[in-house]
Write a protein that holds these residues in place. Structure first.
Motif, PDB file in Angstrom:
ATOM      1  N   ARG B  82       0.825  -1.206   0.000  1.00  0.00           N
ATOM      2  CA  ARG B  82       0.000   0.000   0.000  1.00  0.00           C
ATOM      3  C   ARG B  82       0.855   1.250   0.000  1.00  0.00           C
ATOM      4  NH1 ARG B  82      -4.413   2.014   4.556  1.00  0.00           N
ATOM      5  NH2 ARG B  82      -4.742   4.027   3.581  1.00  0.00           N
ATOM      6  N   VAL B  83       0.455   2.212  -0.824  1.00  0.00           N
ATOM      7  CA  VAL B  83       1.083   3.533  -0.842  1.00  0.00           C
ATOM      8  C   VAL B  83       0.096   4.497  -0.200  1.00  0.00           C
ATOM      9  CG1 VAL B  83       1.775   5.408  -2.363  1.00  0.00           C
ATOM     10  CG2 VAL B  83       2.466   3.069  -2.887  1.00  0.00           C
ATOM     11  N   PHE B  84       0.599   5.328   0.712  1.00  0.00           N
ATOM     12  CA  PHE B  84      -0.304   6.191   1.477  1.00  0.00           C
ATOM     13  C   PHE B  84      -0.459   7.569   0.845  1.00  0.00           C
ATOM     14  CE2 PHE B  84       0.758   2.950   4.425  1.00  0.00           C
ATOM     15  CZ  PHE B  84      -0.281   2.895   5.338  1.00  0.00           C
ATOM     16  N   GLU B  88       4.444   7.249   3.802  1.00  0.00           N
ATOM     17  CA  GLU B  88       4.858   6.665   5.073  1.00  0.00           C
ATOM     18  C   GLU B  88       6.194   5.975   4.844  1.00  0.00           C
ATOM     19  OE1 GLU B  88       3.554   6.688   8.077  1.00  0.00           O
ATOM     20  OE2 GLU B  88       1.458   7.266   7.840  1.00  0.00           O
ATOM     21  N   ILE B  89       7.265   6.602   5.333  1.00  0.00           N
ATOM     22  CA  ILE B  89       8.594   6.023   5.163  1.00  0.00           C
ATOM     23  C   ILE B  89       9.285   6.027   6.521  1.00  0.00           C
ATOM     24  CG2 ILE B  89       8.895   6.644   2.749  1.00  0.00           C
ATOM     25  CD1 ILE B  89      10.279   9.169   3.665  1.00  0.00           C
ATOM     26  N   PHE B  90      10.442   5.379   6.602  1.00  0.00           N
ATOM     27  CA  PHE B  90      11.204   5.401   7.855  1.00  0.00           C
ATOM     28  C   PHE B  90      12.102   6.622   7.813  1.00  0.00           C
ATOM     29  CE2 PHE B  90      10.510   0.824   6.966  1.00  0.00           C
ATOM     30  CZ  PHE B  90       9.632   0.585   7.999  1.00  0.00           C
ATOM     31  N   SER B  91      11.603   7.754   8.307  1.00  0.00           N
ATOM     32  CA  SER B  91      12.285   9.010   8.014  1.00  0.00           C
ATOM     33  C   SER B  91      13.640   9.164   8.704  1.00  0.00           C
ATOM     34  CB  SER B  91      11.384  10.208   8.317  1.00  0.00           C
ATOM     35  OG  SER B  91      10.566   9.942   9.398  1.00  0.00           O
ATOM     36  N   ASP B  92      13.891   8.446   9.808  1.00  0.00           N
ATOM     37  CA  ASP B  92      15.201   8.577  10.458  1.00  0.00           C
ATOM     38  C   ASP B  92      16.266   7.684   9.826  1.00  0.00           C
ATOM     39  OD1 ASP B  92      14.004  10.270  12.167  1.00  0.00           O
ATOM     40  OD2 ASP B  92      13.965   8.934  13.889  1.00  0.00           O
ATOM     41  N   LEU B  93      15.847   6.793   8.944  1.00  0.00           N
ATOM     42  CA  LEU B  93      16.797   5.855   8.353  1.00  0.00           C
ATOM     43  C   LEU B  93      17.260   6.369   6.992  1.00  0.00           C
ATOM     44  CD1 LEU B  93      15.605   4.184  10.645  1.00  0.00           C
ATOM     45  CD2 LEU B  93      15.508   2.235   9.123  1.00  0.00           C
ATOM     46  N   ILE B 101      14.606  -2.798   4.303  1.00  0.00           N
ATOM     47  CA  ILE B 101      13.656  -3.384   5.263  1.00  0.00           C
ATOM     48  C   ILE B 101      12.565  -4.208   4.577  1.00  0.00           C
ATOM     49  CG2 ILE B 101      11.876  -2.749   6.952  1.00  0.00           C
ATOM     50  CD1 ILE B 101      13.943  -0.761   8.069  1.00  0.00           C
ATOM     51  N   PRO B 102      11.915  -3.666   3.530  1.00  0.00           N
ATOM     52  CA  PRO B 102      10.954  -4.533   2.826  1.00  0.00           C
ATOM     53  C   PRO B 102      11.592  -5.785   2.223  1.00  0.00           C
ATOM     54  CG  PRO B 102      10.835  -2.272   2.006  1.00  0.00           C
ATOM     55  CD  PRO B 102      11.889  -2.287   3.033  1.00  0.00           C
ATOM     56  N   GLU B 158       8.756   5.683  -1.353  1.00  0.00           N
ATOM     57  CA  GLU B 158       7.699   4.802  -0.842  1.00  0.00           C
ATOM     58  C   GLU B 158       7.290   3.786  -1.903  1.00  0.00           C
ATOM     59  OE1 GLU B 158       3.855   6.404  -0.108  1.00  0.00           O
ATOM     60  OE2 GLU B 158       3.597   5.276   1.754  1.00  0.00           O
ATOM     61  N   CYS B 162       7.549  -0.358  -1.816  1.00  0.00           N
ATOM     62  CA  CYS B 162       6.463  -1.291  -2.116  1.00  0.00           C
ATOM     63  C   CYS B 162       6.868  -2.228  -3.256  1.00  0.00           C
ATOM     64  CB  CYS B 162       5.201  -0.528  -2.508  1.00  0.00           C
ATOM     65  SG  CYS B 162       4.455   0.307  -1.111  1.00  0.00           S
TER      66      CYS B 162
END
Lengths: 408, 252
Positions: B82-84, B88-93, B101-102, B158, B162
């Protein structure tokens, strides 16, 4: 080396060197000088540096990486202490079985508490851990007296069985804690140029444990597991829509940090075989939170620095009483001397918490990344200045800034 | 038989009937758009598909299996990404870590603790993530923190997160909401490229007709929680009911 890249190996070696040289580093002033009271190189305090360093390293794996702020970590410290003392009562005063049991029992206890409290996040998680830890504290204080010896605290007696050890030494006293015969309290002293250096077996035992603890935490930080924990902190929504279940990760982090706390508790009991319920109180839990934030949450060295800083304050700053102050300001005219002492009085001695509180506020306000951020800023400023001085333009200020590797 | 079959789904929030009786069939390897005015139930429908909401009635089958009652991470593991609306991403990484991660989730399932390897040891995953970022033209931003990216790049990242999982169904929730015209066109191009280069089914919820008509092969129009019509873009454009319910307002 040891599965670390070159940079991290260097980092680890620096930490090892600093730890092993602590008896020198904490003793910078000659015994006869007026500053000798700022020396921290006595066994009891050095042991605390190492032990609370371990406690904070473990806490940082949970709080620094996943962002889950536990307010009940002292419970695991206490459970570790009780387990270790029981082992010393029943089995032997060798510290190894006690420490192993401390880690195992606090790990299981953390699994239980983590399973319940990780159902919530944010402030609710903090409150749940606080409540569960306070429950443990009160139980240890009252209902569980047969196990914890209540108010008096659990200690070794001359009636303990100690199946593998001795109940009493030939001269009729309680045997001391030891590592295969090497007594924890035995020390060697070395006096040179008026400086007195103490090399304590207990400290070096704690130091080796702290180095192992630090190495494991370094490996966790650099592993895919550590990356997932940082992902939990950043965005749990994306995490679950990426097919990942955050719970097992957070629970694992919680248990690991609980085991670190248990190790610290076991070491405390190994140095001084006594465990009291006050070790589990919420103030002790708050202390490790402050240590971690003061030093820099999410950094590798920060929590250790924070722990050292607070323990130093607690033991050294608190010793400065009015008598000492009068000694320092004796050169001033009488009225002025009294006035100056009156001004400083609230901040030292019993008032050391006030100074610590002010420092904590300053750090959180101006250095949100803790003491580590302060250190980084200074080194960056120093590098920039040096680059300007020699006019070597290595920096490429217009390129997008790459992120520093996590937690240096 | 489509890859996604929604049958008689209804959802009520207190007195409000958010979804009436929704039937929807998304065919494999098509781009299916779901449009409708505000409050038509588009977002509710999407939340049902990803497991965030459980409907009161009806069934949702993905590739022959029911998705109802499963948690979002389980549904993702079935092959739905799903794309929001806001990325929605891991902004600190870093950008690279974001895509790694995926990859881990795809390879190892919902959880597996690799506590004693370093991230760099995972050569396959690093390569896969780098290749993905090359595909979306972000190869020069690997080491940047995700929070420092521009809005368009965040959207791109993002999508990469996905797509690297090779989902069978990609759900997009207003992927161009709040974007400038130029960014919108970039996103359309990116989506077209994805559609042409991969075997992927996409379901798009969208407000912007420009986006819908440049991408979609089938369109379902929702109004007041029920599908009004389902047809090809050409037919939808001229459909009187749709004009009345939706396009008429939007263009008038």
């Amino acid at each position: 080396m040891l599965g670390l890249n070159q940079k991290d190996t260097k980092f680890l070696l620096i930490v090892v060197a600093l730890t092993l040289l602590t008896p020198f580093l904490t003793q910078p002033f000659a015994e006869s000088s007026g500053l000798a009271q700022f020396n921290a190189g006595y066994p009891d305090l050095m042991q605390r540096f190492a032990i609370y360093g371990i406690f904070a390293i473990g806490f940082n794996i949970l709080f620094g990486l996943t962002g889950y702020l536990s307010f009940g970590h002292a419970a695991f410290l206490g459970v570790g202490s009780y387990s270790a003392v029981w082992m010393m009562k029943l089995l032997t005063t060798n510290v190894i079985p006690g420490i192993i049991l401390a880690i195992v029992v606090s790990g299981l206890f953390a699994l239980l508490i983590g399973y319940v409290s990780l159902r919530r996040s944010g402030i609710y998680f903090s409150i749940l851990t606080l409540a569960l830890a306070q429950m443990s504290f009160n139980l240890a204080y009252s209902v569980l007296t047969p196990i914890t010896n209540g108010e008096t605290g659990l200690q070794l007696t001359l009636n303990d069985p100690r199946i593998l050890g001795v109940t009493a030494t030939p001269d009729g006293s309680i045997p001391a804690t030891h590592l295969f015969g090497l007594e924890m309290k035995s020390s060697a002293q070395w006096e040179v140029f008026g400086h007195l250096f103490t090399f304590n077996v207990g400290y070096y035992f704690c130091a080796v444990m702290a180095i192992i603890a630090f190495y494991l935490s370094l490996r966790i930080f650099r592993s895919p597991f550590g990356m997932m924990l940082r992902a939990v902190k950043t965005n749990q929504t994306r995490m679950s829509y990426t097919g990942l279940n955050a719970r097992p990760y957070t629970l694992a982090a919680f248990v690991i940090s609980g085991m670190y706390a248990g190790l610290a508790g076991g070491l405390l009991a190994s140095m001084d075989p006594l465990a009291g319920a006050e070790r589990m109180q919420w103030t002790a839990s708050g202390e490790v939170v402050i240590m971690t934030i003061l030093g820099g949450a999410g950094t590798l060295m920060g929590p250790v620095l924070g722990a050292g800083f607070i323990k130093y304050f607690e033991n050294i700053f608190s010793k400065i009483n009015d008598g000492v102050l009068h000694g320092w300001f004796a050169f001033l005219p009488d009225g002025l001397e009294d006035f100056v002492v009156f001004l400083i009085h609230p901040f030292v001695g019993k008032g050391w918490h006030l100074t610590l509180g002010l420092l904590f506020m300053l750090v959180v306000t101006f250095l949100p990344g803790g003491l580590m951020e302060g250190g980084n800023r200074i080194s960056r400023w120093y590098k920039n200045r040096r680059n300007k001085g020699t006019d070597t333009d290595e920096g490429t200020p217009h390129a997008p800034k790459s992120t520093p590797h996590v937690a240096e | 038989m489509g890859i996604l079959e929604v049958k008689n789904v209804g959802k009520r929030f207190g007195g409000l009937q958010a979804l009436g009786d929704v039937n929807l069939s998304v065919a494999e390897n098509t781009v299916h758009a779901i449009i409708g005015p505000n409050g038509a139930g588009k977002s509710t429908l999407l939340n049902v598909l990803v497991g965030k909401l459980i409907p009161d009635t009806g069934s949702v089958m993905f590739d022959g299996q029911s998705v109802l009652g499963r948690k979002p991470h389980e549904i993702n593991q079935m092959g739905i990404s799903r794309v929001f609306q806001t990325p929605e991403i891991f902004s600190d990484l870093t950008v690279l870590e974001n895509v790694m991660i995926p990859c881990f989730a795809k390879r190892d399932g919902a959880y597996r603790m690799h506590a004693f390897e370093t991230v760099e040891d995972e050569v396959d995953i690093v390569q896969k993530a780098e290749q993905m970022l090359l595909d979306v033209n972000m190869q020069d931003k690997l080491r940047m923190t995700a929070s420092s990216l521009s809005r368009g790049d965040k959207r791109r990242l993002e999508m990469a997160m996905c797509l690297v999982q090779e989902p069978r169904l990609l759900l997009l929730d207003e992927p161009t909401a709040g974007m400038a015209r130029a960014d919108t066109n970039n996103t359309i191009d990116l989506l077209k490229e994805i559609k042409d280069s991969r075997d992927i089914t996409m379901a798009i919820i969208e407000h912007d007709m420009h986006v819908v008509f440049s991408l979609a092969e089938r369109i379902t129009v929702l109004a007041q929680g029920t599908p009004l019509v389902e047809d090809t873009p050409e037919n939808i454009k001229g459909h009187p009911k749709v004009q009345e319910a939706y396009l008429g307002q939007a263009h008038g």
